[in-house]
Write an enzyme that holds these catalytic residues in place. Structure first.
Site, PDB file in Angstrom:
ATOM      1  CB  SER A 119      -1.050  -0.611   3.975  1.00 46.76           C
ATOM      2  OG  SER A 119      -1.963  -0.761   5.025  1.00 46.76           O
ATOM      3  CG  HIS A 170      -4.026  -4.296  -1.229  1.00 44.61           C
ATOM      4  ND1 HIS A 170      -4.010  -3.856   0.078  1.00 44.61           N
ATOM      5  CD2 HIS A 170      -4.948  -3.542  -1.865  1.00 44.61           C
ATOM      6  CE1 HIS A 170      -4.884  -2.889   0.227  1.00 44.61           C
ATOM      7  NE2 HIS A 170      -5.470  -2.663  -0.936  1.00 44.61           N
ATOM      8  CB  THR A 172       0.798  -5.533   3.304  1.00 42.42           C
ATOM      9  OG1 THR A 172       0.115  -4.461   3.967  1.00 42.42           O
ATOM     10  CG2 THR A 172       1.765  -6.191   4.277  1.00 42.42           C
ATOM     11  CD  GLU A 281      -1.797  -7.420   4.625  1.00 43.46           C
ATOM     12  OE1 GLU A 281      -1.888  -6.238   4.995  1.00 43.46           O
ATOM     13  OE2 GLU A 281      -1.873  -7.762   3.434  1.00 43.46           O
ATOM     14  CG  ASP A 286      -6.935  -1.293   7.200  1.00 39.83           C
ATOM     15  OD1 ASP A 286      -6.758  -0.321   7.944  1.00 39.83           O
ATOM     16  OD2 ASP A 286      -7.194  -1.177   5.988  1.00 39.83           O
ATOM     17  CG  ASP A 328      -0.268  -2.270   8.125  1.00 36.32           C
ATOM     18  OD1 ASP A 328      -0.995  -2.423   9.130  1.00 36.32           O
ATOM     19  OD2 ASP A 328      -0.701  -2.325   6.964  1.00 36.32           O
TER      20      ASP A 328
END
Length: 397
Positions: A119, A170, A172, A281, A286, A328
């Site tokens: 990512s 994180h 992203t 996001e 994920d 992503d």
């Protein structure tokens, strides 16, 4: 007694352990599986429910004044289809007027050093328009800082915002603003983010709000909040806000504030005549795929689609807004059985052992200048960053 038990159950802290899969980082900076603790404190009154399918009528012709980039982490095309089978109807995102497919490989994949992107590299590509190695945030393959989309938008005189369900530092969200050759340097990345002048940052990861980060945030004029009530009390006078609503990851989609609540408030705070860039996001699609948990994955996509629904409804009333919904990368190698029904959508649909894959992902676009980016059947993730700059370039003149 029942009332007392209800109060106790409503206030108890639930701790769940989730595997971060390939979006976790080893000490070497390569993709590795890692276990994280998710502290869930308050369940939102905004209960999870399917957003009714609707095709919105967004302005297509005005110059782009606002960009809302929505990223479903790990959200491949097949998990969208699987979710629609379970729902029994299309997702709202499927009604967006323009679509194309996107390649996601990183510089690491290009050079044969890794099998698939992580990512960090993907977020960097989406933000800067440049390929980089896995594990890198906002820097090129040689470690040089790249101009992020938040930096470009700020140069255009726009406000900027980040909404996330994982740590706000994180991969992203960090890729939209920060620069670091090691994505796992969360404290350093958060320290940079609070000196970036991004107007709104909402997510989890309060464990990284250390005294040194706090000092930087306060000196930069950020208002720090940790509760939904504090979020809802914000006004446009609160120009710079850092909201960290969980110690760790906000994995439960009903954890307060919900993604829809975070998104709606961010839009309220960012709306202005000069426009804004907002990244939203769906972080834990994920994570659930890495855990090979189809039920949880479907819930995460459901929550993300709720937010897409809210954004499209907002954009319909605000001409000059470009909405981009993508991923992503794909996670899980999701395969759907022929003639599948809802009961066939289960953990057996995962084929990659929870790993990322190089499967192309969808870009769904609607609103101002949304047609051109989808004119080709296949684009690269770096093209999304380049296109955002293209439609905003008039602001620099």
């Amino acid at each position: 007694m029942k009332k007392l038990l209800g109060i106790i159950l409503a206030t108890i802290m639930v701790v769940s352990v989730t595997a971060c899969g390939n979006d976790s980082i080893s000490s070497s900076g390569n993709s590795a599986k890692e276990t994280t603790t998710v502290a869930e404190t308050t369940v939102s009154t905004d209960k999870l429910a399917w957003a009714d399918y609707k095709v919105y009528n967004l302005d297509q012709t005005s110059k782009v004044n606002n960009i809302i980039l929505m990223i479903g982490d790990g959200m491949g095309e097949n998990i969208i289809k699987a979710t629609e089978i379970v729902k029994g109807d299309k997702l709202v995102m499927s009604g967006m007027k323009n679509k194309t497919h996107v390649t996601t490989y990183s510089q690491s994949v290009k050079e044969g050093k890794e099998k698939f992107t992580d990512s960090a590299a993907s977020a960097t590509a989406l933000s800067t328009g440049t390929k980089t190695y896995n594990g890198c945030i906002g820097v090129d393959k040689d470690g040089n800082d790249l101009e992020t989309i938040c930096e470009y938008a700020q140069k255009c005189g726009m406000k900027t915002g980040l909404v996330d369900r994982h740590y706000i530092c994180h991969a992203t969200p960090a890729g939209m603003v920060a620069h670091n050759s090691f994505r796992g340097a969360y404290k350093a990345i958060l320290g940079e983010m609070v000196q970036s002048d991004v107007n709104v940052m909402l997510g989890g990861g309060s464990q990284y709000y250390t005294p040194s980060v706090q000092k930087k945030a306060e000196s930069s004029g950020y208002k720090y909040i940790t509760k939904e009530s504090e979020l809802m009390n914000l006004t446009k006078k609160d120009d710079k806000v850092l909201g960290l609503f969980a110690y760790d990851n906000m994995k439960n989609p009903e954890l307060s504030p919900s993604l829809v609540t975070q998104t709606s408030k961010a839009l309220d705070l960012l709306e202005n005549d000069n426009g804004f860039f907002l990244m939203v996001e769906g972080s834990n699609i994920d994570v659930s795929e890495a855990e090979l948990n189809m039920d949880d994955t479907i819930k995460q996509v459901e929550a993300f689609d709720q937010s897409v629904d809210y954004v499209l409804a907002w954009a319909e009333k605000h001409p000059g807004t470009l909405v981009l919904v993508t991923a992503d990368h794909e996670t899980g190698g999701v395969k759907i059985p022929k003639n599948a029904t809802a009961k066939d959508i289960n953990n057996d649909c995962f084929t990659s052992g929870g790993d990322h894959t190089n499967t192309n992902v969808l870009l769904m676009a609607d609103g101002a200048s949304s047609k051109e980016i989808c004119k080709n059947k296949l684009i690269d993730n770096t093209d999304i960053a380049k296109y955002m700059r293209k439609v905003l370039s008039y602001k620099l003149k």
